[in-house]
Design a protein around this motif. Structure first.
Motif, mmCIF file in Angstrom:
data_model
loop_
_atom_site.group_PDB
_atom_site.id
_atom_site.type_symbol
_atom_site.label_atom_id
_atom_site.label_comp_id
_atom_site.label_asym_id
_atom_site.label_seq_id
_atom_site.Cartn_x
_atom_site.Cartn_y
_atom_site.Cartn_z
ATOM 1 N N SER A 1 3.842 -18.353 2.206
ATOM 2 C CA SER A 1 3.658 -18.266 3.656
ATOM 3 C C SER A 1 4.268 -17.010 4.259
ATOM 4 N N ALA A 2 5.148 -16.337 3.517
ATOM 5 C CA ALA A 2 5.835 -15.154 4.043
ATOM 6 C C ALA A 2 5.473 -13.881 3.297
ATOM 7 N N LEU A 3 4.473 -13.947 2.406
ATOM 8 C CA LEU A 3 4.130 -12.765 1.614
ATOM 9 C C LEU A 3 3.672 -11.597 2.487
ATOM 10 N N ASP A 4 2.913 -11.886 3.552
ATOM 11 C CA ASP A 4 2.485 -10.798 4.433
ATOM 12 C C ASP A 4 3.687 -10.140 5.100
ATOM 13 N N LEU B 1 6.644 -9.967 3.760
ATOM 14 C CA LEU B 1 7.294 -9.176 2.710
ATOM 15 C C LEU B 1 6.548 -7.871 2.478
ATOM 16 N N ARG B 2 5.221 -7.931 2.570
ATOM 17 C CA ARG B 2 4.422 -6.700 2.403
ATOM 18 C C ARG B 2 4.707 -5.691 3.502
ATOM 19 N N ALA B 3 5.159 -6.167 4.641
ATOM 20 C CA ALA B 3 5.475 -5.265 5.756
ATOM 21 C C ALA B 3 6.834 -4.579 5.579
ATOM 22 N N THR B 4 7.571 -4.948 4.529
ATOM 23 C CA THR B 4 8.851 -4.306 4.230
ATOM 24 C C THR B 4 8.634 -3.246 3.160
ATOM 25 N N ASP B 5 9.716 -2.671 2.669
ATOM 26 C CA ASP B 5 9.623 -1.656 1.614
ATOM 27 C C ASP B 5 9.707 -2.252 0.220
ATOM 28 N N ALA B 6 9.622 -3.581 0.113
ATOM 29 C CA ALA B 6 9.592 -4.222 -1.207
ATOM 30 C C ALA B 6 8.231 -4.006 -1.860
ATOM 31 N N ILE B 7 8.198 -4.093 -3.179
ATOM 32 C CA ILE B 7 6.950 -4.039 -3.944
ATOM 33 C C ILE B 7 6.565 -5.486 -4.265
ATOM 34 N N VAL B 8 5.631 -6.028 -3.512
ATOM 35 C CA VAL B 8 5.279 -7.445 -3.650
ATOM 36 C C VAL B 8 4.617 -7.678 -5.009
ATOM 37 N N THR B 9 5.123 -8.658 -5.715
ATOM 38 C CA THR B 9 4.674 -8.950 -7.072
ATOM 39 C C THR B 9 4.159 -10.385 -7.126
ATOM 40 N N GLU B 10 2.968 -10.560 -7.666
ATOM 41 C CA GLU B 10 2.398 -11.901 -7.793
ATOM 42 C C GLU B 10 3.029 -12.568 -9.017
ATOM 43 N N ALA B 11 4.074 -13.328 -8.802
ATOM 44 C CA ALA B 11 4.794 -13.970 -9.898
ATOM 45 C C ALA B 11 5.546 -15.173 -9.357
ATOM 46 N N ARG B 12 5.906 -16.080 -10.245
ATOM 47 C CA ARG B 12 6.704 -17.234 -9.822
ATOM 48 C C ARG B 12 8.117 -16.795 -9.494
#
Length: 205
Positions: free
Chosen positions: A138-141, A143-154
């Protein structure tokens, strides 16, 4: 491994209590591992997102056990991210005290972990900048708005920073940390004890 799990009003129960049981069970089996439930300010109890009142062991950083070796770990649970006017991670992000404490912990070179939207508090602290990370779906978007590199993982292991997706993935993160620091035999024994089927290997390093 000395783990402090940082509680605040509105945290998700399983985000904190699941890893706590994993770490304490590892210690009961003889591993060099212990966990404490802590807050930033002195409090007798904290009320979680589903109404569970949880007693705390002390405040962050007030008691390191010299008999416990390995890294000092700060684990931040999530809960209640979407509405910052209600108790939860969203409100704590706006207040800023927890992100400041997380940043200070990370600056010392200690291990920092976020479960569920606890990862968003790590992001607000700047700890995830330029690093692979995950949070609750629910918060991935956000997180994408930050400087993190969003990773599809558990869950993601980037060395001194680890993050997990939603709720039960905190069990996988905790078991992984036990395996990493205390050995696979202990991690597998804990998983059998709690009758939990481990889901995946981490993304990241």
């Amino acid at each position: 491994m000395d783990v402090e799990i940082l509680l605040y009003d509105g945290f998700d129960e399983l985000d904190a209590v699941g890893p706590y049981e994993v770490f304490q069970t590892a210690g009961a089996f003889g591993a060099d591992c212990a966990a404490r439930l802590v807050t930033l300010a002195e409090a007798e109890s904290v009320t979680a997102s589903h109404g569970l009142r949880v007693g705390v062991d002390g405040t962050l950083g007030d008691a390191h056990d010299p008999d416990v070796g390995g890294p000092n770990v700060l684990l931040v649970p999530g809960g209640g991210w979407a509405d910052p006017t209600e108790p939860g991670a969203g409100m704590e992000a706006e207040r800023g005290a927890i992100p400041d404490a997380v940043a200070a912990h990370a600056d010392r070179g200690d291990v920092t972990a976020g479960v569920c939207t606890g990862g968003m508090l790590l992001a607000r602290a700047g700890v995830l900048d330029g690093r692979p990370a995950v949070t609750h779906a629910s918060a991935l978007d956000d997180l994408r708005a930050t400087d993190a590199i969003v990773t599809e993982a558990r869950f993601v292991d980037d060395g001194d920073v680890l993050t997990a997706g939603g709720v039960t993935s905190g069990l996988d993160l905790a078991l992984h940390l036990v395996e990493r620091e205390c050995g696979i035999d202990t991690a597998e024994r804990v998983a059998r004890e709690i009758e939990y089927e481990r889901r995946s290997a981490p993304a990241g390093k």
